[in-house]
Write an enzyme that holds these catalytic residues in place. Sequence first.
Site, PDB file in Angstrom:
ATOM      1  N   SER A 154      38.451  64.641 -39.297  1.00  0.00           N
ATOM      2  CA  SER A 154      37.621  63.954 -38.303  1.00  0.00           C
ATOM      3  C   SER A 154      36.349  64.729 -38.000  1.00  0.00           C
ATOM      4  O   SER A 154      36.338  65.965 -38.010  1.00  0.00           O
ATOM      5  CB  SER A 154      38.413  63.764 -37.013  1.00  0.00           C
ATOM      6  OG  SER A 154      37.586  63.319 -35.955  1.00  0.00           O
ATOM      7  N   GLN A 175      35.856  61.929 -42.226  1.00  0.00           N
ATOM      8  CA  GLN A 175      35.594  60.781 -41.353  1.00  0.00           C
ATOM      9  C   GLN A 175      34.323  61.047 -40.574  1.00  0.00           C
ATOM     10  O   GLN A 175      34.188  62.087 -39.922  1.00  0.00           O
ATOM     11  CB  GLN A 175      36.770  60.541 -40.402  1.00  0.00           C
ATOM     12  CG  GLN A 175      36.545  59.457 -39.363  1.00  0.00           C
ATOM     13  CD  GLN A 175      35.918  59.990 -38.091  1.00  0.00           C
ATOM     14  OE1 GLN A 175      36.134  61.142 -37.700  1.00  0.00           O
ATOM     15  NE2 GLN A 175      35.124  59.158 -37.432  1.00  0.00           N
ATOM     16  N   TYR A 177      31.554  60.050 -37.652  1.00  0.00           N
ATOM     17  CA  TYR A 177      31.003  59.339 -36.509  1.00  0.00           C
ATOM     18  C   TYR A 177      29.490  59.469 -36.617  1.00  0.00           C
ATOM     19  O   TYR A 177      28.950  60.580 -36.626  1.00  0.00           O
ATOM     20  CB  TYR A 177      31.469  59.941 -35.188  1.00  0.00           C
ATOM     21  CG  TYR A 177      32.886  59.599 -34.805  1.00  0.00           C
ATOM     22  CD1 TYR A 177      33.306  58.280 -34.728  1.00  0.00           C
ATOM     23  CD2 TYR A 177      33.810  60.603 -34.503  1.00  0.00           C
ATOM     24  CE1 TYR A 177      34.610  57.956 -34.373  1.00  0.00           C
ATOM     25  CE2 TYR A 177      35.108  60.296 -34.141  1.00  0.00           C
ATOM     26  CZ  TYR A 177      35.504  58.973 -34.077  1.00  0.00           C
ATOM     27  OH  TYR A 177      36.787  58.659 -33.729  1.00  0.00           O
ATOM     28  N   THR A 203      33.244  55.502 -39.521  1.00  0.00           N
ATOM     29  CA  THR A 203      33.950  54.716 -38.513  1.00  0.00           C
ATOM     30  C   THR A 203      32.976  53.770 -37.824  1.00  0.00           C
ATOM     31  O   THR A 203      31.941  54.196 -37.301  1.00  0.00           O
ATOM     32  CB  THR A 203      34.623  55.637 -37.481  1.00  0.00           C
ATOM     33  OG1 THR A 203      35.639  56.404 -38.142  1.00  0.00           O
ATOM     34  CG2 THR A 203      35.263  54.835 -36.360  1.00  0.00           C
ATOM     35  N   ARG A 212      41.010  54.317 -21.541  1.00  0.00           N
ATOM     36  CA  ARG A 212      42.383  54.704 -21.874  1.00  0.00           C
ATOM     37  C   ARG A 212      43.111  55.113 -20.599  1.00  0.00           C
ATOM     38  O   ARG A 212      42.968  56.225 -20.097  1.00  0.00           O
ATOM     39  CB  ARG A 212      42.367  55.843 -22.901  1.00  0.00           C
ATOM     40  CG  ARG A 212      41.634  55.450 -24.179  1.00  0.00           C
ATOM     41  CD  ARG A 212      41.417  56.611 -25.125  1.00  0.00           C
ATOM     42  NE  ARG A 212      40.624  56.201 -26.291  1.00  0.00           N
ATOM     43  CZ  ARG A 212      40.189  57.028 -27.222  1.00  0.00           C
ATOM     44  NH1 ARG A 212      40.473  58.325 -27.138  1.00  0.00           N
ATOM     45  NH2 ARG A 212      39.483  56.586 -28.230  1.00  0.00           N
ATOM     46  N   LYS A 279      35.317  52.401 -42.145  1.00  0.00           N
ATOM     47  CA  LYS A 279      36.613  52.498 -41.475  1.00  0.00           C
ATOM     48  C   LYS A 279      36.542  51.777 -40.127  1.00  0.00           C
ATOM     49  O   LYS A 279      35.661  52.067 -39.310  1.00  0.00           O
ATOM     50  CB  LYS A 279      36.992  53.961 -41.249  1.00  0.00           C
ATOM     51  CG  LYS A 279      38.330  54.160 -40.555  1.00  0.00           C
ATOM     52  CD  LYS A 279      38.610  55.631 -40.340  1.00  0.00           C
ATOM     53  CE  LYS A 279      39.956  55.856 -39.698  1.00  0.00           C
ATOM     54  NZ  LYS A 279      40.048  55.292 -38.336  1.00  0.00           N
ATOM     55  N   HIS A 303      41.805  51.495 -35.137  1.00  0.00           N
ATOM     56  CA  HIS A 303      41.755  52.812 -34.490  1.00  0.00           C
ATOM     57  C   HIS A 303      43.087  53.125 -33.806  1.00  0.00           C
ATOM     58  O   HIS A 303      43.139  53.773 -32.754  1.00  0.00           O
ATOM     59  CB  HIS A 303      40.619  52.863 -33.463  1.00  0.00           C
ATOM     60  CG  HIS A 303      39.863  54.160 -33.478  1.00  0.00           C
ATOM     61  ND1 HIS A 303      38.620  54.295 -34.035  1.00  0.00           N
ATOM     62  CD2 HIS A 303      40.180  55.388 -32.995  1.00  0.00           C
ATOM     63  CE1 HIS A 303      38.189  55.540 -33.889  1.00  0.00           C
ATOM     64  NE2 HIS A 303      39.135  56.220 -33.267  1.00  0.00           N
ATOM     65  N   ARG A 306      43.321  52.051 -30.125  1.00  0.00           N
ATOM     66  CA  ARG A 306      42.700  52.913 -29.116  1.00  0.00           C
ATOM     67  C   ARG A 306      41.338  52.419 -28.625  1.00  0.00           C
ATOM     68  O   ARG A 306      40.731  53.063 -27.771  1.00  0.00           O
ATOM     69  CB  ARG A 306      42.546  54.331 -29.679  1.00  0.00           C
ATOM     70  CG  ARG A 306      43.870  55.025 -29.901  1.00  0.00           C
ATOM     71  CD  ARG A 306      43.714  56.281 -30.737  1.00  0.00           C
ATOM     72  NE  ARG A 306      43.163  57.408 -30.027  1.00  0.00           N
ATOM     73  CZ  ARG A 306      43.863  58.311 -29.343  1.00  0.00           C
ATOM     74  NH1 ARG A 306      45.180  58.190 -29.259  1.00  0.00           N
ATOM     75  NH2 ARG A 306      43.275  59.332 -28.759  1.00  0.00           N
ATOM     76  N   GLY A 336      49.682  52.301 -37.106  1.00  0.00           N
ATOM     77  CA  GLY A 336      51.050  51.881 -36.829  1.00  0.00           C
ATOM     78  C   GLY A 336      52.095  52.246 -37.860  1.00  0.00           C
ATOM     79  O   GLY A 336      53.271  51.927 -37.671  1.00  0.00           O
TER      80      GLY A 336
END
Length: 408
Positions: A154, A175, A177, A203, A212, A279, A303, A306, A336
Site C-alpha cells: 500500500s 498500490q 493512491y 485505487t 467508519r 483497483k 475496498h 470500507r 471478503g
Amino acid sequence: MPISQPWPWLESMARRKALRRLAIFLAGSPFLRSQIDPFEDHSRVPGLNEIFSVFDFERAAHAKVPRSSYDYTAMGVDGEFTLRRNRQAFDWVTLIPRTMTDVSSIDLSTEVFGQKMSCPILVAPSSGHARMHPEGELATHQGATAANVTMSVSTASSFPIEKIADAAKGPLWFQLYASDSPEETRERVEKAVAAGCRAVCLTVDVQYYSHRERELHDRNLNPPAVTMAGRPAAPGSRRATAAAARPPNAYHIRGQAAFLDWKMVDEIHSYTKVPLLLKGVQNAADARLAAQRGLDGVIVSNHGGRYLDYAPSTLEVLPEIVDAVGGRAPVLIDSGFRRGADILKALALGAKGVQVGRAPVWGLGAFGAPGVQRVLEILRAELAQAMADTGRPTIASIDRTLVAVDFV
C-alpha cells in the site's frame, strides 16, 4: 562520606510493595478492560500449529492486538452492510462437482502479465501493518515470500517501499493512491518501480474519506499517528497535518481523491513502466472504458466494504465486468475472501487472480511472518482440495460450468 542504609531489606520490601500495588492497579485499570471484548473468550489463544482456518487466525489476532488495531483491520463503513454482503455472496454461488476426471495431480500455477505464479492468490494491499505487528509489512512480505505468493504494498504502508522490498526476495506489486500533486504521484510510482514492483494498482474508489463508525467509537483508544518509518509523527509534520491539508467542504465531508478522472489515469499510464491496473472497479461501464483506453487490467473491489455502504459484493458484479472487458485485460478481484472455495468460485466466474487482504493481516497480528505464511498455505491447500473435488486439475480447466449462481 555517605551514610549506608542500616536496613537494606526495608528498601527491598518497599520496592516489592510498590510493584505489587502497580500490578494491582494495572490489572484493574479501565484502560486494560477497554481492550477486552466482554463477549469473547480470552482464556486461551491457540498456538500456530493448532490453527486450521483463516477464521481461527482472526480470533487469535483479536485476542493478541489492541482493540483499536483489530477494529481498524476488521471494520467497514457506516453500518457495515457491504462488509457482510461480501461474505454472504459466497453462499449464493454453488459449486457443481464433476467426477470421473483424473485429479491425481493438481496444478495451481498460473501467469499474470508474464509473471509466473505458484497459485492465483495474491496479498491485497492494506495500510499500516505496524498496527498489528512491530515488523509490519516487512514481516508480511517475508511470510508471503515463504509461501511463494506475490504481495501488493500500500501507498500507506508503515515502512518505505524500498525497505519492504529488501525484507524478502518475493515479487511485489504496488498500490497507488493518487495525489493532487502530479509530481508527487509520479514520484510514488517511480520509487515503487525502482524498488522492483512488477505492477501498479491505482485505487479509484476513494473519492472522499469514509465514515467508519467503529473507528470513531475507538477514537480514544487509537495509537498516535505514525510515519512510514514506523515512528510517531511529530506535531506539525506532513503526516500529522494531512487532514488539515484537505479541509472539509460545506457538507463536512473530507476529500481524498475527488480530483481523479480519466485524464489523470491516462497521464499516470503514460509514464508507468509496468502494467497499470485500476483497483476499485465495481461497474461494467467503467471496466469497459478501462479496456478501451488500454489499461492493463482491472481489480474488482469495493475496498473490503470500507468506502460505500450498500454497494454490491464484488462477487456479484464480477461476471458482468469480465464480460465487459472481453478478454482484453486480466480481471482480478478482492473483498471478503476467506476460503479456498471462495477463490475457486471467483476463478470460475472469470477472475484471473484473487487478492486477499484481511486474512494475511490477521496472520501477521497473531504470529508475525509465520502467521502470514500459514494463512496463505491454508488458502492454497483449500483451493487445491476444492479443485480436486470438482474435477478441475488445473487453473485452465476452471470455467463457469463449475458454478450455479443465484444472487439475490
